[in-house]
Design an enzyme around this catalytic site. Sequence first.
Site, mmCIF file in Angstrom:
data_model
loop_
_atom_site.group_PDB
_atom_site.id
_atom_site.type_symbol
_atom_site.label_atom_id
_atom_site.label_comp_id
_atom_site.label_asym_id
_atom_site.label_seq_id
_atom_site.Cartn_x
_atom_site.Cartn_y
_atom_site.Cartn_z
ATOM 1 N N CYS A 62 -8.972 14.121 -11.918
ATOM 2 C CA CYS A 62 -7.649 14.762 -12.001
ATOM 3 C C CYS A 62 -7.059 14.690 -13.402
ATOM 4 C CB CYS A 62 -6.698 14.129 -11.002
ATOM 5 S SG CYS A 62 -7.327 14.228 -9.328
ATOM 6 N N HIS A 76 0.681 14.967 -12.751
ATOM 7 C CA HIS A 76 -0.391 15.432 -11.884
ATOM 8 C C HIS A 76 0.134 15.447 -10.447
ATOM 9 C CE1 HIS A 76 -3.894 15.808 -9.550
ATOM 10 N NE2 HIS A 76 -3.988 14.531 -9.223
ATOM 11 N N ASN A 123 -3.067 19.025 -4.068
ATOM 12 C CA ASN A 123 -3.629 18.360 -5.242
ATOM 13 C C ASN A 123 -4.824 19.186 -5.719
ATOM 14 O OD1 ASN A 123 -5.102 16.754 -6.994
ATOM 15 N ND2 ASN A 123 -4.803 14.871 -5.828
HETATM 16 N N1 COA Z 1 -2.988 13.519 10.083
HETATM 17 C C1 COA Z 1 -2.552 12.620 10.977
HETATM 18 N N2 COA Z 1 -2.847 11.314 10.910
HETATM 19 C C2 COA Z 1 -3.600 10.922 9.864
HETATM 20 C C3 COA Z 1 -4.087 11.809 8.892
HETATM 21 C C4 COA Z 1 -3.757 13.161 9.037
HETATM 22 N N3 COA Z 1 -4.158 14.104 8.164
HETATM 23 N N4 COA Z 1 -4.817 11.119 7.991
HETATM 24 C C5 COA Z 1 -4.790 9.840 8.379
HETATM 25 N N5 COA Z 1 -4.066 9.725 9.520
HETATM 26 C C6 COA Z 1 -3.769 8.515 10.290
HETATM 27 C C7 COA Z 1 -4.747 7.392 10.057
HETATM 28 O O1 COA Z 1 -5.878 7.532 10.883
HETATM 29 C C8 COA Z 1 -3.906 6.196 10.428
HETATM 30 O O2 COA Z 1 -3.894 6.068 11.797
HETATM 31 P P1 COA Z 1 -3.904 4.597 12.489
HETATM 32 O O3 COA Z 1 -2.622 3.957 12.024
HETATM 33 O O4 COA Z 1 -3.949 4.910 13.932
HETATM 34 O O5 COA Z 1 -5.136 3.911 11.962
HETATM 35 C C9 COA Z 1 -2.504 6.586 9.989
HETATM 36 O O6 COA Z 1 -2.498 8.018 9.882
HETATM 37 C C10 COA Z 1 -2.089 5.989 8.676
HETATM 38 O O7 COA Z 1 -3.124 6.256 7.755
HETATM 39 P P2 COA Z 1 -3.045 5.770 6.282
HETATM 40 O O8 COA Z 1 -4.313 6.119 5.564
HETATM 41 O O9 COA Z 1 -2.585 4.344 6.279
HETATM 42 O O10 COA Z 1 -1.857 6.709 5.764
HETATM 43 P P3 COA Z 1 -1.063 6.602 4.435
HETATM 44 O O11 COA Z 1 0.353 6.394 4.722
HETATM 45 O O12 COA Z 1 -1.719 5.663 3.456
HETATM 46 O O13 COA Z 1 -1.215 8.077 3.877
HETATM 47 C C11 COA Z 1 -2.463 9.291 2.228
HETATM 48 C C12 COA Z 1 -2.494 8.604 3.591
HETATM 49 C C13 COA Z 1 -3.859 9.802 1.923
HETATM 50 C C14 COA Z 1 -1.498 10.460 2.290
HETATM 51 C C15 COA Z 1 -2.009 8.264 1.153
HETATM 52 O O14 COA Z 1 -2.740 7.079 1.267
HETATM 53 C C16 COA Z 1 -2.151 8.784 -0.240
HETATM 54 O O15 COA Z 1 -1.520 9.758 -0.615
HETATM 55 N N6 COA Z 1 -2.947 8.136 -1.094
HETATM 56 C C17 COA Z 1 -3.145 8.561 -2.446
HETATM 57 C C18 COA Z 1 -4.040 9.759 -2.445
HETATM 58 C C19 COA Z 1 -4.155 10.437 -3.773
HETATM 59 O O16 COA Z 1 -3.212 10.581 -4.497
HETATM 60 N N7 COA Z 1 -5.374 10.900 -4.059
HETATM 61 C C20 COA Z 1 -5.665 11.677 -5.176
HETATM 62 C C21 COA Z 1 -5.748 10.894 -6.425
HETATM 63 S S1 COA Z 1 -5.839 11.976 -7.801
#
Ligand code: COA
Length: 334
Positions: A120, A261, A291
């Site tokens: 990114c 970003h 993203n």
């Molecule tokens: N829809 C619904 N539920 C979802 C889901 C989706 N698309 N993706 C994950 N879940 C669920 C998980 O299975 C989990 O369920 P559980 O509690 O029963 O196990 C729950 O939602 C929480 O998941 P989690 O991964 O802890 O969510 P989060 O709050 O961390 O959010 C992201 C997930 C990916 C949005 C977040 O971690 C994030 O933005 N991370 C940074 C990503 C990023 O910037 N990447 C690019 C870098 S350049």
Amino acid sequence: MNGDLPACGVRICGTGSYVPERRMTNEDFAKILDTSDEWIVQRTGIHERRICDPARESTFDMARTALERALECAEMKGSDLDLIIVGTVTPEMTCPSVAARVGAAVGAVPAAAFDVSAACCGFVYGINIAQGLIRAGMFRTIGVIGAENMSSIVDYTDRSVSILFGDAAGACILKRDPDPRIGCLYQRLGADGTGWHSLYLPRKQRDVPACDVDNPIRLGNIRMNGKEVFRFAVTKFREVLEEAMHHTNLTAESVGQVICHQSNLRIIEAARERLGLPREKVFINIDKYGNTSAGSVGLCLDELWRAGKIERERPFVMVAFGGGLTWASSVWRV
Ligand code: COA
């Protein structure tokens, strides 16, 4: 700066971008995965993203069009360029580079050309490398592109990663300028490879670290530990932005636009609040495009440039983080 060269500046002469027409909304995801518009909006700020039509669009096509638009905006021709840099982790081929093919397509032969793999951060890495090469006297006019076909490396059977990404390209033309006050005022490039497995794209099973062998995402697709990346990003974004503003004596009042970003609205908002930046100074388009990895900052820059929001004399900041793990900042006066 080379001792025998007169000091010079670097001018941003024009910008361009490209996004595919095809939209993929959160509702579209809810039809194929166990997810919802509410979950995606609340956790990421994304409403929809653009997706390439594989029959006629890919990284090269998006990069070429973005560069053509930037050249048009700069009132230049491809033959005016002496270097093309493309930030991407989704090249069609690892050889030749996307940059070499784009150079041929826009008539920039024999301009030098290479791709930068910094995930990114690809566009900000590219801009920082380019401006350094211009200031060192090695090149006069450089086209920098960030282009990413994320839909080609996303496993659409997995809800945890696929909902984040979209496809796009952004470009700008940099040119040597006699005014040394114009150009990049501060830049930073960094990486910490110890965190590589937080965000990676394994092609073979032997590339998968022991901690991730149970990951259901198929080989050849991007994998991410969302929580780890979130933790890294929230801290790094703020640090990198704070450092860039500190080194250039910029405050929340004196800084122009801050182009982050577009990774996750919550990550950007956390940095904005911490630095006390007003909402109108931190550009957001993640709601429309998701993203787009290396495409993201260039796309934002083009939208702001064309809207006349990059003000003369008021420095603006670009900041990114991504797989690697990498980070980058670049502060500019135009
Ligand atoms: N829809 C619904 N539920 C979802 C889901 C989706 N698309 N993706 C994950 N879940 C669920 C998980 O299975 C989990 O369920 P559980 O509690 O029963 O196990 C729950 O939602 C929480 O998941 P989690 O991964 O802890 O969510 P989060 O709050 O961390 O959010 C992201 C997930 C990916 C949005 C977040 O971690 C994030 O933005 N991370 C940074 C990503 C990023 O910037 N990447 C690019 C870098 S350049």
